[in-house]
Design a protein around this motif. Sequence first.
Motif, PDB file in Angstrom:
ATOM      1  N   ALA A 120       0.831  -1.203   0.000  1.00 12.11           N
ATOM      2  CA  ALA A 120       0.000   0.000   0.000  1.00 12.11           C
ATOM      3  C   ALA A 120       0.870   1.259   0.000  1.00 12.11           C
ATOM      4  CB  ALA A 120      -0.927  -0.006   1.213  1.00 12.11           C
ATOM      5  N   GLU A 121       1.929   1.256   0.829  1.00 15.32           N
ATOM      6  CA  GLU A 121       2.829   2.408   0.875  1.00 15.32           C
ATOM      7  C   GLU A 121       3.562   2.597  -0.452  1.00 15.32           C
ATOM      8  OE1 GLU A 121       3.752   1.934   5.671  1.00 15.32           O
ATOM      9  OE2 GLU A 121       5.328   1.578   4.175  1.00 15.32           O
ATOM     10  N   GLN A 124       1.253   4.160  -2.926  1.00 15.84           N
ATOM     11  CA  GLN A 124       1.132   5.580  -2.638  1.00 15.84           C
ATOM     12  C   GLN A 124       2.371   6.349  -3.091  1.00 15.84           C
ATOM     13  OE1 GLN A 124      -1.352   7.480  -1.439  1.00 15.84           O
ATOM     14  NE2 GLN A 124      -2.759   5.737  -1.359  1.00 15.84           N
ATOM     15  N   SER A 125       3.555   5.738  -2.849  1.00 16.55           N
ATOM     16  CA  SER A 125       4.799   6.402  -3.266  1.00 16.55           C
ATOM     17  C   SER A 125       4.885   6.514  -4.784  1.00 16.55           C
ATOM     18  CB  SER A 125       6.008   5.623  -2.732  1.00 16.55           C
ATOM     19  OG  SER A 125       6.028   5.617  -1.322  1.00 16.55           O
ATOM     20  N   LEU A 127       2.368   6.613  -6.812  1.00 16.25           N
ATOM     21  CA  LEU A 127       1.390   7.617  -7.232  1.00 16.25           C
ATOM     22  C   LEU A 127       1.954   9.021  -7.065  1.00 16.25           C
ATOM     23  CD1 LEU A 127      -1.439   8.439  -8.155  1.00 16.25           C
ATOM     24  CD2 LEU A 127      -2.197   8.233  -5.761  1.00 16.25           C
ATOM     25  N   ARG A 128       2.602   9.266  -5.908  1.00 10.53           N
ATOM     26  CA  ARG A 128       3.183  10.590  -5.683  1.00 10.53           C
ATOM     27  C   ARG A 128       4.301  10.875  -6.680  1.00 10.53           C
ATOM     28  NH1 ARG A 128       2.294   9.186  -0.143  1.00 10.53           N
ATOM     29  NH2 ARG A 128       4.409   8.336   0.008  1.00 10.53           N
TER      30      ARG A 128
END
Length: 292
Positions: A120-121, A124-125, A127-128
Amino acid sequence: MVEKNETTRCEERRGAAGIGARISETATRYTTGELAEACGTTVRTVQYYDGKGLLSPSDYSEGGRRLYTADDARQLHFILMLKALGLSLAQIKGVLESPHRHVILGDLLDESARSLREEAEELQSRLRAIEAMGDDIRRYGALTATSKLAMVRRMEDKRAERRWHAVMILVGILMDVAWIGTLVLGILTGVWWPFPIALVAVAAAGFWLVVHFNDHTTYLCPACRADFRPNLGAFFVACHTPTTRKLTCPCCGEKNWCVERFHAEPLAIGRGECVPGTCTHGACAADEGGAR
């Protein structure tokens, strides 16, 4: 009264796990059908686990019928819970064989939760990073060096373990092709000299795979909590499942099913040593205290 309260707590745990187990408060023996009904499963499932050595009857009736105790019912409930969590039969058997079964189960759940959190992290990374790259393109018409490096680092971290698994599968296929192909060649043509060469090559490739994998893995001892790297010989011969291996901990000396951890980079510790700071065993803690 205490026994009744304990039974009530067991019922509550079974209800929370989503398994409709109904172990009788008065019955001391269950037939196969009664056990299946009490634990919310089928007779065929009980017989299947019996055949796999996971759940043996405690007694037999005069007519030869299998009889189970309340402890057997709790064992079956535990098996069903592990199966519902996604563990394989080999993993379940490994957990049941250990006196630290609940610790091992906790380790497996923690490892699964950790993997999910990391995924999940990572998403998110990524995506950023993608959003940052898009912003660079819109603002400057090109990517900045910082965003490029960040994306490469994230992608490499994600792919490290997957690449290694792909390599293992590919090398395994080539090993099979080599020895099976030369064996068929010998049978069909009588030319046997390539076969021993292929066997030597297969053995060398297998040895390389094991050594390289050992360089990147540690195992978590359920007894003293040491995260250790096993000796190569023990690593070779140990019984294992896809996520655990039965090893003797170099810190506490106990042999247990230890949860496997893969590391993207080769480990800095020697074989037969634990990761500094992970062991709660007295001798290791004393050595670390002296070193400090």
